[in-house]
Design a protein around this motif. Structure first.
Motif, PDB file in Angstrom:
ATOM      1  N   THR A  35      -0.159  16.560 -27.924  1.00  0.00           N
ATOM      2  CA  THR A  35       0.708  16.907 -29.048  1.00  0.00           C
ATOM      3  C   THR A  35       1.142  18.364 -29.004  1.00  0.00           C
ATOM      4  O   THR A  35       2.286  18.690 -29.306  1.00  0.00           O
ATOM      5  CB  THR A  35      -0.009  16.604 -30.385  1.00  0.00           C
ATOM      6  N   ILE A  36       0.250  19.233 -28.603  1.00  0.00           N
ATOM      7  CA  ILE A  36       0.559  20.668 -28.598  1.00  0.00           C
ATOM      8  C   ILE A  36       1.256  21.085 -27.304  1.00  0.00           C
ATOM      9  O   ILE A  36       2.250  21.807 -27.330  1.00  0.00           O
ATOM     10  CB  ILE A  36      -0.721  21.497 -28.822  1.00  0.00           C
ATOM     11  N   LEU A  37       0.746  20.626 -26.175  1.00  0.00           N
ATOM     12  CA  LEU A  37       1.236  21.102 -24.885  1.00  0.00           C
ATOM     13  C   LEU A  37       2.313  20.223 -24.248  1.00  0.00           C
ATOM     14  O   LEU A  37       3.006  20.662 -23.336  1.00  0.00           O
ATOM     15  CB  LEU A  37       0.074  21.238 -23.899  1.00  0.00           C
ATOM     16  N   GLY A  38       2.420  18.980 -24.682  1.00  0.00           N
ATOM     17  CA  GLY A  38       3.380  18.076 -24.068  1.00  0.00           C
ATOM     18  C   GLY A  38       2.818  17.422 -22.817  1.00  0.00           C
ATOM     19  O   GLY A  38       1.636  17.579 -22.486  1.00  0.00           O
ATOM     20  N   SER A  39       3.677  16.705 -22.107  1.00  0.00           N
ATOM     21  CA  SER A  39       3.208  15.889 -20.982  1.00  0.00           C
ATOM     22  C   SER A  39       2.726  16.710 -19.795  1.00  0.00           C
ATOM     23  O   SER A  39       1.657  16.443 -19.245  1.00  0.00           O
ATOM     24  CB  SER A  39       4.308  14.922 -20.538  1.00  0.00           C
ATOM     25  N   ARG A  40       3.467  17.703 -19.398  1.00  0.00           N
ATOM     26  CA  ARG A  40       3.132  18.454 -18.176  1.00  0.00           C
ATOM     27  C   ARG A  40       1.846  19.264 -18.329  1.00  0.00           C
ATOM     28  O   ARG A  40       0.906  19.109 -17.549  1.00  0.00           O
ATOM     29  CB  ARG A  40       4.283  19.372 -17.812  1.00  0.00           C
ATOM     30  N   TYR A  41       1.808  20.145 -19.310  1.00  0.00           N
ATOM     31  CA  TYR A  41       0.640  21.013 -19.468  1.00  0.00           C
ATOM     32  C   TYR A  41      -0.551  20.259 -20.057  1.00  0.00           C
ATOM     33  O   TYR A  41      -1.704  20.571 -19.740  1.00  0.00           O
ATOM     34  CB  TYR A  41       0.989  22.246 -20.298  1.00  0.00           C
ATOM     35  N   GLY A  42      -0.288  19.252 -20.869  1.00  0.00           N
ATOM     36  CA  GLY A  42      -1.379  18.415 -21.372  1.00  0.00           C
ATOM     37  C   GLY A  42      -2.072  17.686 -20.240  1.00  0.00           C
ATOM     38  O   GLY A  42      -3.302  17.640 -20.158  1.00  0.00           O
ATOM     39  N   THR A  43      -1.271  17.132 -19.320  1.00  0.00           N
ATOM     40  CA  THR A  43      -1.833  16.438 -18.157  1.00  0.00           C
ATOM     41  C   THR A  43      -2.598  17.419 -17.270  1.00  0.00           C
ATOM     42  O   THR A  43      -3.680  17.096 -16.770  1.00  0.00           O
ATOM     43  CB  THR A  43      -0.724  15.725 -17.363  1.00  0.00           C
ATOM     44  N   SER A  44      -2.060  18.605 -17.108  1.00  0.00           N
ATOM     45  CA  SER A  44      -2.756  19.624 -16.304  1.00  0.00           C
ATOM     46  C   SER A  44      -4.114  19.954 -16.905  1.00  0.00           C
ATOM     47  O   SER A  44      -5.100  20.117 -16.179  1.00  0.00           O
ATOM     48  CB  SER A  44      -1.916  20.900 -16.200  1.00  0.00           C
ATOM     49  N   SER A  45      -4.192  20.030 -18.233  1.00  0.00           N
ATOM     50  CA  SER A  45      -5.476  20.354 -18.870  1.00  0.00           C
ATOM     51  C   SER A  45      -6.488  19.227 -18.667  1.00  0.00           C
ATOM     52  O   SER A  45      -7.662  19.481 -18.408  1.00  0.00           O
ATOM     53  CB  SER A  45      -5.292  20.671 -20.355  1.00  0.00           C
ATOM     54  N   VAL A  46      -6.029  17.975 -18.739  1.00  0.00           N
ATOM     55  CA  VAL A  46      -6.923  16.836 -18.518  1.00  0.00           C
ATOM     56  C   VAL A  46      -7.371  16.786 -17.055  1.00  0.00           C
ATOM     57  O   VAL A  46      -8.553  16.549 -16.764  1.00  0.00           O
ATOM     58  CB  VAL A  46      -6.252  15.514 -18.941  1.00  0.00           C
ATOM     59  N   LEU A  47      -6.460  17.020 -16.131  1.00  0.00           N
ATOM     60  CA  LEU A  47      -6.833  17.024 -14.713  1.00  0.00           C
ATOM     61  C   LEU A  47      -7.857  18.120 -14.417  1.00  0.00           C
ATOM     62  O   LEU A  47      -8.823  17.882 -13.674  1.00  0.00           O
ATOM     63  CB  LEU A  47      -5.592  17.200 -13.835  1.00  0.00           C
ATOM     64  N   LEU A  48      -7.661  19.296 -14.996  1.00  0.00           N
ATOM     65  CA  LEU A  48      -8.621  20.384 -14.810  1.00  0.00           C
ATOM     66  C   LEU A  48      -9.983  19.999 -15.377  1.00  0.00           C
ATOM     67  O   LEU A  48     -11.013  20.199 -14.740  1.00  0.00           O
ATOM     68  CB  LEU A  48      -8.104  21.670 -15.463  1.00  0.00           C
ATOM     69  N   TYR A  49      -9.989  19.422 -16.581  1.00  0.00           N
ATOM     70  CA  TYR A  49     -11.227  18.962 -17.207  1.00  0.00           C
ATOM     71  C   TYR A  49     -11.951  17.946 -16.315  1.00  0.00           C
ATOM     72  O   TYR A  49     -13.160  18.060 -16.072  1.00  0.00           O
ATOM     73  CB  TYR A  49     -10.906  18.353 -18.575  1.00  0.00           C
ATOM     74  N   LEU A  50     -11.216  16.957 -15.800  1.00  0.00           N
ATOM     75  CA  LEU A  50     -11.834  15.938 -14.951  1.00  0.00           C
ATOM     76  C   LEU A  50     -12.330  16.526 -13.633  1.00  0.00           C
ATOM     77  O   LEU A  50     -13.392  16.141 -13.143  1.00  0.00           O
ATOM     78  CB  LEU A  50     -10.838  14.798 -14.688  1.00  0.00           C
ATOM     79  N   PHE A  51     -11.585  17.457 -13.072  1.00  0.00           N
ATOM     80  CA  PHE A  51     -12.004  18.108 -11.831  1.00  0.00           C
ATOM     81  C   PHE A  51     -13.304  18.888 -12.048  1.00  0.00           C
ATOM     82  O   PHE A  51     -14.225  18.804 -11.240  1.00  0.00           O
ATOM     83  CB  PHE A  51     -10.895  19.027 -11.314  1.00  0.00           C
TER      84      PHE A  51
END
Length: 190
Positions: free
Chosen positions: A48-64
């Protein structure tokens, strides 16, 4: 020069949201197979805050970070075994969930009602992927998988979708006002 500052700022915000997901993951209500956690609320906030691109990047970083063994998953756990275990489908579902939730908002409007709809769709996506994964990884019947991996999370999921929408749009509005979001991404309609 300004573009490099914007990139750096968004990299820091992305890392901050990866940390937020890890922090909220520690808020758990244990259930027999799958605990209720704050992770999905954090994923909804990121979308909701970051949108698709940066939101996905944050989730990928978290999972990594979690896959590398840092205990950022629920109940201070981490490692590849958690990702490929019975509840790993929920973790992996965060990637399409955050992307689709953010994309819906980018293609429509960043308003609380649209954010609520997008977060409900994201919640359902997470529950469907997680439940299917749970069924196959634990060799459960569809009835047991649904009863333990989907049904207990519907009401809590709706509440988290509302919180992610309301808090997310409020925070996004304030970040946009403070010029903390990329210009092309900062358009808001409350």
């Amino acid at each position: 020069m300004k573009e490099s500052h914007e990139k750096l700022r968004m990299m820091m915000v992305t890392a901050l949201f990866a940390a937020l997901i890890g922090i909220l993951a520690q808020i758990t209500i244990p259930l027999p197979l799958v605990p209720i956690t704050g992770q999905t609320l954090a994923v909804g906030l990121a979308a909701t805050i970051l949108g698709s691109r940066y939101g996905t990047s944050s989730v990928l970083l978290y999972l990594f970070i979690g896959a590398a063994g840092v205990p950022v998953f629920a109940e201070m756990s981490g490692g590849l075994a958690k990702i490929f275990g019975p509840t790993g489908g929920y973790l992996l579902s965060y990637i399409p969930t955050v992307y689709i939730t953010g994309l819906i908002l980018e293609k429509t409007r960043f308003t609380v009602p649209m954010a609520f709809l997008a977060n409900i769709i994201g919640m359902l996506l997470t529950l469907i992927i997680g439940t299917v994964w749970l069924k196959y990884m634990s060799s459960l019947s569809w009835t047991v998988a649904f009863a333990s991996g989907f049904a207990p999370f519907i009401i809590v999921g709706i509440l988290k979708a509302f919180l992610a929408s309301w808090l997310g749009i409020t925070i996004r509005s304030r970040l946009a006002t403070a010029n903390m979001l990329p210009k092309k991404n900062a358009t808001l309609s409350r």
